[in-house]
Each structure stands twice: as C-alpha cells, then as structure tokens.
Design an enzyme around this catalytic site. Structure first.
Site, short mmCIF file in Angstrom:
data_model
loop_
_atom_site.label_atom_id
_atom_site.label_comp_id
_atom_site.label_asym_id
_atom_site.label_seq_id
_atom_site.Cartn_x
_atom_site.Cartn_y
_atom_site.Cartn_z
N CYS A 106 0.82 -1.20 0.00
CA CYS A 106 0.00 0.00 0.00
C CYS A 106 0.87 1.26 0.00
O CYS A 106 1.61 1.52 -0.94
CB CYS A 106 -0.99 -0.06 1.16
N HIS A 107 0.79 2.08 1.04
CA HIS A 107 1.57 3.32 1.14
C HIS A 107 2.98 3.08 1.70
O HIS A 107 3.78 4.01 1.76
CB HIS A 107 0.85 4.33 2.04
N ALA A 108 3.30 1.88 2.12
CA ALA A 108 4.59 1.59 2.75
C ALA A 108 5.82 1.96 1.91
O ALA A 108 6.85 2.33 2.47
CB ALA A 108 4.67 0.12 3.16
N PRO A 109 5.76 1.91 0.57
CA PRO A 109 6.95 2.30 -0.19
C PRO A 109 7.42 3.74 0.05
O PRO A 109 8.55 4.08 -0.31
CB PRO A 109 6.53 2.07 -1.65
N TRP A 110 6.60 4.59 0.67
CA TRP A 110 7.08 5.92 1.03
C TRP A 110 8.33 5.83 1.89
O TRP A 110 9.26 6.61 1.75
CB TRP A 110 6.01 6.69 1.79
#
Length: 184
Positions: A106-110
């Site tokens: 989800c947003h974890a690659p930030w």
C-alpha cells in the site's frame, strides 16, 4: 524465521499488519513489532481507530542482523511518520544493504523512497505513490504483487488490502527461499 514488522506509533492499517503477521506465525516464523517508540501502537481501519498492539522492540535498539526479513505494512499515516524518523529509515535501508528481503504494501513504499532504495527497481503500491516512486528513480506498475530482484535481495510489493492473500504468499515464499535460518 524472525521477521521485523516496522510501524509508527500510530497510523498503520490494521489488516495490513495483522494478516501478514498471522501468515508469518502460520509458517512457523516469529513476527516482531518494531516501532519508533515503546509501549503500544495504534492501528486504524482506514481513518477509524482500531486495536492497539504491544511493541516488541524500539527501532533504536534493533539491528538488521536479528531479522531474516522486513515487512512494511501500509496505512497513509504510518509510512509518512516512519519516513520522518532517521532511525526507522536507516533500519529499512539496512535490509537492502544486508541483502535481506523486504515486503511493502500500500503506502509503505514511502519509507523506501525516503531510504533511497527504489532507484532502478520496479514496484507497485497504492496508486497515489506512483509519482513519488518515479521521482525517486523507480518504475511504478499497477499489479497485485510485484517481485523486484535488485542486487542480492528481493523486494516484494503490493497495492492494497485486497491483495493481502497474494502478498503474504509471495513474501513468505521469498523469505523462505532467501536462506533464512529456521525458514519453513
């Protein structure tokens, strides 16, 4: 297999923590909750508060050598908080430097963008990260699960909670094949 789950004190999407956590347990592994502060973390179901979970280890006291792999759950706020913490970013980057597998949903690659480890890699995420990943030198694709072999380690990424079953199967397979001690 001992797996670090890196999360901020609040903002993690609960199902993106609990489903992979249970998958590691079901595979005979040991999941450990690593955070920037001790005590308990506050999970969310999208924007609503959900359960709290006990922190096993503070990232300042954690070393990559203790773990066979890293899971980065999403949630909008969770990776945003993590990318502002130098020790959390260094911990995530350390898995790449050590050649150990990393799984992010989800947003974890930030957090990975901040760690400067997406350059030259192809990954997927929640669609709103597409520009951030491209600006960091990565290639973004809209796929349920994306494997990216980059150097000695593997990065497994997924888009959203609907992809959790495939995400868990993929990262467990990679973690087991990575030569991790005690892997199933």
């Amino acid at each position: 297999m001992q797996v670090a789950f890196l999360v901020a004190p609040e903002g993690v999407e609960q199902v993106e923590l609990t489903d992979p956590w249970q998958a590691v347990r079901d595979a005979g592994g040991t999941p450990r909750l690593v955070s920037t502060k001790s005590g308990r973390i506050q999970a969310f179901n999208h924007l609503d508060k959900a359960d709290t979970f006990a922190v096993d280890q503070v990232v300042a006291d954690a070393t990559v050598d203790e773990y066979d792999g890293l899971v980065l759950p999403g949630g909008v706020a969770n990776p945003d908080f993590l990318r502002m913490d130098e020790k959390a970013v260094a911990f995530a980057k350390g898995f790449f430097e050590a050649g150990k597998p990393v799984a992010a949903i989800c947003h974890a690659p930030w957090t990975l963008v901040e760690a400067d480890v997406v350059r030259g890699r192809t990954l997927t995420s929640w669609p709103s990260l597409r520009t951030d990943i491209r600006n960091a030198g990565g290639t973004w694709v809209d796929e349920q699960v994306k494997f990216c072999d980059g150097g000695p380690n593997t990065l497994i990424t997924s888009r959203k909670p609907d992809d959790l079953k495939a995400f868990c199967e993929a990262f467990l397979d990679v973690f087991a094949r990575s030569g991790s001690k005690g892997a199933p």
